[in-house]
Design a protein around this motif. Structure first.
Motif, PDB file in Angstrom:
ATOM      1  N   ASN A 183      12.578  44.357  45.748  1.00 44.24           N
ATOM      2  CA  ASN A 183      12.923  45.831  45.531  1.00 44.24           C
ATOM      3  C   ASN A 183      11.681  46.732  45.545  1.00 44.24           C
ATOM      4  O   ASN A 183      10.479  46.361  45.310  1.00 44.24           O
ATOM      5  N   THR A 283      22.004  45.671  44.640  1.00 45.71           N
ATOM      6  CA  THR A 283      21.401  46.891  44.696  1.00 45.71           C
ATOM      7  C   THR A 283      21.723  47.791  43.484  1.00 45.71           C
ATOM      8  O   THR A 283      21.298  48.608  42.838  1.00 45.71           O
ATOM      9  N   VAL A 286      19.264  47.075  40.622  1.00 46.10           N
ATOM     10  CA  VAL A 286      17.777  47.432  40.929  1.00 46.10           C
ATOM     11  C   VAL A 286      18.000  49.038  40.722  1.00 46.10           C
ATOM     12  O   VAL A 286      17.315  49.393  40.006  1.00 46.10           O
TER      13      VAL A 286
END
Lengths: 384, 59
Positions: A183, A283, A286
């Motif tokens: 990330n 996703t 994060v």
């Protein structure tokens, strides 16, 4: 005694009989398949149809999909979410072909998978009904969603300790880990693998065993993530398993799923919090951490601004008091031409404190005048 | 008591409200700002895997 003939003469006769009986005709049959040998490069598939009585095979015949029918295997896998492998039963259209060297073979023209889909949907409906009856899930009317103990658990603000239930080194596994571990914010994560098969007969059992291992351990995870990649490999049936769905629905730590197929939602997805693909779960995790840091940053700005403002206010107030104090000091007053009268070391504020013929000291800006009081009388001028 | 994100966040939110109060005592402001910055750093570092030794206020 019959005349001896060449093999080819007899086989030709068989060929004629079979041809006359079967030529141009298509038959619908239902049978179990076995010895499936796909040749995707050539788009051929050889297999056998069998029928059993208990464990004994009573009927067996070779069969083939040529390239004109190979697409029906792919459609079957896509639509039924079932892999085309030995052991399954299919309904299909076949032609009977006799080959002088290879004998009788069934040439498959097409697979009729409507029946399979119907069966799958029926099973799925039954599983969902059972989950509701057993109190594991509550249907949310006209949404297609279900509330479970698991998907109503509060989510932590930050995800950092992750238990990952997946087939190690598959695309889904790698996709998830890549998004999370690489990330752009530099967040750190601790991901513990709970390796399992995600397709095939043992997959559901293995996933349940790994979930049980997670609860049995002392470690508390922020979240459990179940992922499986997409691709042509479309056996998602394990995720509709009742026991797995039950285990996930009752699971005491939040479960996020990323079971990579956007056509369908598995029952396991419904019992947990669903994301479409492994990448999307990553996703989401994060981004959640970023949302948290963003809130922290906003508070940080507020602290800086308020603290600065409070100090500024305090400085301003102090300056104001300083000016008041300065303007009230005797020095300032004497500078303006006023005088201060003292008698016996005390400032006189009341004329009654001094009598006629007594000595007083008058303090001016730069000098002190010593004098004696001759007379006292009322001040007629209003100097105030 | 062990510090967590949730504890750090709610303590920080309370502190910010106190710091923003115009009637705050200047004597306590410095301490509150210091503690707020400590909590902010804790969260930022912990997100990146650096564990600072910070205790929960309710200890």
């Amino acid at each position: 005694m019959q005349q001896t003939q060449k093999l080819s003469q007899l086989v030709n006769e068989i060929d004629v009989v079979i041809r006359n009986r079967f030529i141009g005709q298509v038959f619908s049959i239902k049978a179990e398949i076995t010895d499936v040998k796909k040749q995707p490069d050539k788009r051929w598939c050889f297999l056998k149809f069998i029928e059993k009585d208990g464990n004994t095979i009573t009927t067996e015949v070779g069969a083939v999909f040529w390239s004109n029918a190979y697409h029906s295997i792919e459609s079957f896998e896509r639509h039924t979410q079932q892999k085309f492998v030995s052991g399954i039963e299919i309904t299909c259209m076949v032609k009977v072909i006799f080959h002088k060297r290879f004998g009788i073979r069934l040439e498959v023209q097409d697979i009729d998978y409507a029946y399979e889909i119907g069966k799958l949907e029926f099973e799925r409906k039954k599983t969902l009904e059972r989950l509701v009856t057993e109190g594991i899930a509550v249907e949310v009317p006209s949404t297609g969603r279900y509330f479970t103990r698991n998907n109503q658990l509060p989510l932590p603000q930050v995800f950092q300790k992750i238990a990952l239930v997946a087939s190690v080194n598959t695309d889904g596994y790698r996709d998830f880990k890549k998004v999370v571990e690489q990330n752009k914010y530099g967040y750190s994560f601790s991901i513990v693998d709970f390796a399992t098969q995600v397709q095939g007969d043992n997959a559901a059992q293995q996933m349940i065993a790994q979930l049980e291992k997670i609860t049995a351990g002392k470690e508390i995870y922020d979240v459990v993530v179940i992922v499986r990649g997409g691709g042509s490999d479309t056996d998602f049936k394990s995720f509709d398993d009742f026991e797995l769905a039950k285990c996930v629905g009752m699971f005491p730590m939040p479960v996020l799923t990323g079971i990579g197929h956007d056509r369908n939602t598995s029952i396991t997805d419904l019992m947990a919090r669903q994301h479409k693909t492994p990448t999307e779960v990553g996703t989401y995790i994060v981004d959640s951490n970023w949302d948290f840091e963003d809130k922290i940053n906003q508070l940080k700005d507020r602290v800086a601004n308020s603290a600065e403002r409070s100090l500024e206010n305090a400085r301003n107030t102090l300056d104001y008091y300083k000016r008041i104090v300065a303007s009230a000091s005797p020095e300032t007053i004497l500078n303006r031409g006023f005088a201060m009268i003292m008698h016996k070391g005390k400032i006189i504020t009341d004329p009654a404190q001094i009598n006629e013929h007594e000595e007083i000291e008058t303090y001016l800006k730069d000098e002190i005048i010593l004098s004696t009081v001759n007379q006292k009388k009322k001040n007629g001028n209003d100097l105030r | 008591m062990e510090m967590t994100y949730d504890k750090a966040f709610s303590e920080l939110r309370d502190l910010v409200e106190q710091i923003e109060d115009r009637n705050i005592q200047l004597d306590t402001l410095t301490a509150k700002v210091k503690r707020a910055n400590e909590l902010i750093t804790y969260c930022e570092q912990k997100l990146r895997g650096i564990e600072l030794d910070i205790r929960s206020a309710s200890e």
